[in-house]
Design a protein around this motif. Structure first.
Motif, PDB file in Angstrom:
ATOM      1  N   UNK A 121       0.812  -1.226   0.000  1.00 50.21           N
ATOM      2  CA  UNK A 121       0.000   0.000   0.000  1.00 50.21           C
ATOM      3  C   UNK A 121       0.843   1.273   0.000  1.00 50.21           C
ATOM      4  N   UNK A 122       2.159   1.154   0.060  1.00 51.91           N
ATOM      5  CA  UNK A 122       2.995   2.353   0.039  1.00 51.91           C
ATOM      6  C   UNK A 122       4.388   2.081   0.555  1.00 51.91           C
ATOM      7  N   UNK A 123       5.215   3.121   0.479  1.00 51.38           N
ATOM      8  CA  UNK A 123       6.598   3.060   0.957  1.00 51.38           C
ATOM      9  C   UNK A 123       6.765   3.951   2.169  1.00 51.38           C
ATOM     10  N   UNK A 124       7.603   3.505   3.102  1.00 52.71           N
ATOM     11  CA  UNK A 124       7.916   4.307   4.288  1.00 52.71           C
ATOM     12  C   UNK A 124       9.432   4.403   4.401  1.00 52.71           C
ATOM     13  N   UNK A 125       9.981   5.567   4.081  1.00 51.44           N
ATOM     14  CA  UNK A 125      11.419   5.803   4.219  1.00 51.44           C
ATOM     15  C   UNK A 125      11.688   6.548   5.521  1.00 51.44           C
ATOM     16  N   UNK A 126      12.949   6.529   5.967  1.00 43.47           N
ATOM     17  CA  UNK A 126      13.327   7.299   7.156  1.00 43.47           C
ATOM     18  C   UNK A 126      12.999   8.767   6.924  1.00 43.47           C
ATOM     19  N   UNK A 127      12.360   9.364   7.899  1.00 39.19           N
ATOM     20  CA  UNK A 127      11.962  10.765   7.786  1.00 39.19           C
ATOM     21  C   UNK A 127      10.582  10.969   7.207  1.00 39.19           C
ATOM     22  N   UNK A 128       9.874   9.881   6.821  1.00 39.81           N
ATOM     23  CA  UNK A 128       8.534   9.997   6.265  1.00 39.81           C
ATOM     24  C   UNK A 128       7.556  10.456   7.337  1.00 39.81           C
ATOM     25  N   UNK A 129       6.728  11.444   6.992  1.00 41.15           N
ATOM     26  CA  UNK A 129       5.722  11.948   7.926  1.00 41.15           C
ATOM     27  C   UNK A 129       4.328  11.447   7.577  1.00 41.15           C
ATOM     28  N   UNK A 130       4.026  11.333   6.278  1.00 41.02           N
ATOM     29  CA  UNK A 130       2.710  10.903   5.826  1.00 41.02           C
ATOM     30  C   UNK A 130       2.728   9.385   5.667  1.00 41.02           C
ATOM     31  N   UNK A 131       2.193   8.674   6.655  1.00 39.19           N
ATOM     32  CA  UNK A 131       2.317   7.219   6.706  1.00 39.19           C
ATOM     33  C   UNK A 131       1.060   6.538   6.159  1.00 39.19           C
ATOM     34  N   UNK A 132       1.233   5.485   5.342  1.00 38.87           N
ATOM     35  CA  UNK A 132       0.078   4.703   4.895  1.00 38.87           C
ATOM     36  C   UNK A 132      -0.459   3.844   6.035  1.00 38.87           C
ATOM     37  N   UNK A 133      -1.738   3.525   5.997  1.00 37.68           N
ATOM     38  CA  UNK A 133      -2.346   2.641   6.991  1.00 37.68           C
ATOM     39  C   UNK A 133      -2.311   1.212   6.448  1.00 37.68           C
ATOM     40  N   UNK A 134      -1.819   0.293   7.274  1.00 33.72           N
ATOM     41  CA  UNK A 134      -1.723  -1.111   6.882  1.00 33.72           C
ATOM     42  C   UNK A 134      -2.952  -1.855   7.417  1.00 33.72           C
ATOM     43  N   UNK A 135      -3.769  -2.321   6.502  1.00 36.82           N
ATOM     44  CA  UNK A 135      -4.960  -3.068   6.880  1.00 36.82           C
ATOM     45  C   UNK A 135      -4.778  -4.558   6.665  1.00 36.82           C
ATOM     46  N   UNK A 136      -5.810  -5.348   6.895  1.00 34.23           N
ATOM     47  CA  UNK A 136      -5.734  -6.798   6.676  1.00 34.23           C
ATOM     48  C   UNK A 136      -5.329  -7.121   5.247  1.00 34.23           C
TER      49      UNK A 136
END
Length: 436
Positions: A72-87
């Motif tokens: 559902x998305x990428x999360x790099x160090x320093x990321x502020x806008x985080x995706x929500x991980x669902x089932x």
């Protein structure tokens, strides 16, 4: 000797604390407790490159039956806008990146196929923020436990914890901790400023040719290095000619940048012992320097006192004056005197609790002789105790002559023969002052 050292340590006071930037505070003694303002790390974060997942979604995953999750998305160090991980979902995550909402653990990239359309894991790291992979899939080949590969908020230190206590010497790890908790400066006792000078018209700067009767100035270099090793900021003046007025004016010029002045040479009873001649005439408001003969070898002639006005310490009638230690001129005498008297004075100015070198007991592996009534310091090589043993051993290096610089360079300790011993048998226990 003990009385002379006691006089020095009783008279010298720690320097007044000042606020210093972190890198300038390296080697200094902290004078305040430092508490943690916010937790470290300040948020849950990944300890691996991989995929942030819900543990229930990867339960039972194996190489034969991998679990397929939607990225559902990428999360790099320093990321502020985080995706929500669902089932049934996962977020690609980098080491140190914050855990996205809904995720409970991290699957290392090595436990996956690296994502649909991906090459090896290295490719994933190089293109970690590529948005076109959002909505793709990743195959997970191993399960993870709850919170696995997650660094918990406050797992290093929590807000309000004591990070460092007063009296701590700030080395690289301590500087790193202070930076990590957001401290840009700290209150410390500064490193003492030490001025080193040799005396003698015969002294020539290393690198320059020697004339008749000349020798290279080694003392000012050895003492400068020793003062740095003790933790000081050192200014090497070099050699001063055998002229009392020149020496006095040189010392006066150096007072403005010194917390302690160290001279070598000219403290005996010869016709050209200029330090004793120049400083013996200082008294009254200009300070005073006393010259003594100590029951020790090497280093019998010593001078100590306070002169002029300088940055003072806490309290005491000499706080507005600069301590001066006058050492003998023979190279070994000069260095041994530094270790016994000047190093403790420097570390007292720094506010350190332990100011003297470590002393251990050891068996000497050779027979020794020593002059009656004098504490002798012989150069030695120390060997720590073997496994199961309580005592190490020490071997004499070179002779006892105070001019033997080469033997000093190969020694790592000083063998201490007490005043009442004129002969020491091989295998006898003695105190050994460790120089390393």
């Amino acid at each position: 000797m003990d009385e002379h050292l006691a006089d020095i340590l009783r008279s010298v006071r720690p320097l007044e604390p000042i606020e210093l930037q972190l890198l300038d505070a390296q080697g200094c003694v902290l004078v305040e407790d430092v508490t943690v303002p916010t937790a470290l790390p300040p948020f849950d974060n990944s300890s691996m490159d991989g995929y942030a997942v819900r543990t229930a979604d990867v339960e039972g995953a194996s190489d034969e039956f991998p679990v397929v999750l939607t990225v559902v998305g990428d999360v790099a160090a320093g990321t502020a806008d985080l995706p929500v991980v669902g089932p049934g979902e996962a977020a690609r995550i980098m080491t140190g990146a914050p855990m996205p909402p809904g995720a409970e653990a991290v699957v290392p990239v090595e436990w996956t196929d690296g994502g649909i359309g991906r090459g090896p894991a290295a490719t994933m790291r190089a293109h970690s923020s590529a948005p076109e992979d959002a909505g793709g899939e990743v195959r997970v080949h191993r399960p993870v436990q709850d919170r696995q590969y997650v660094r918990a908020r406050g797992s290093d230190v929590s807000a309000g914890d004591l990070a460092l206590e007063a009296g701590t010497v700030l080395g690289p790890p301590q500087i790193g901790l202070l930076a990590a908790i957001g401290r840009g400066s700290v209150k410390v006792r500064p490193r003492p400023r030490v001025v080193v000078m040799s005396t003698g018209s015969e002294l020539v700067q290393p690198g320059e040719p020697l004339g008749p009767g000349s020798i290279h100035d080694s003392n000012s270099f050895a003492l400068t290095a020793a003062a740095r090793d003790a933790g000081a900021i050192v200014y090497r003046v070099g050699a001063v000619a055998d002229d009392a007025e020149t020496l006095r004016s040189t010392i006066e010029d150096q007072l403005i940048r010194s917390d302690i002045i160290v001279t070598s040479g000219g403290v005996s009873v010869g016709a050209y012992d200029v330090v004793k001649e120049a400083l013996s005439q200082i008294d009254g408001e200009s300070g005073s320097v006393e010259f003594r003969k100590l029951a020790m070898q090497p280093g019998k002639p010593q001078g100590f006192g306070f002169i002029g006005e300088g940055r003072g310490g806490e309290g005491g009638g000499t706080a507005d004056r600069t301590p001066l230690l006058a050492l003998p001129g023979n190279p070994v005498s000069s260095y041994v005197s530094f270790e016994l008297f000047v190093r403790p004075a420097i570390r007292t100015l720094m506010g350190l609790p332990q100011v003297e070198r470590e002393t251990v007991r050891a068996k000497v592996d050779a027979a020794l002789t020593s002059p009656a009534g004098k504490r002798q310091f012989l150069r030695g090589r120390y060997t720590p105790p073997a496994r199961g043993e309580t005592l190490g051993s020490v071997s004499p290096v070179g002779g006892s002559g105070s001019h033997l610089v080469a033997s000093l360079a190969h020694a790592d300790s000083l063998i201490v023969v007490p005043e009442d011993a004129t002969a020491v048998a091989s295998g006898q226990e003695l105190d050994v002052l460790l120089l390393g």
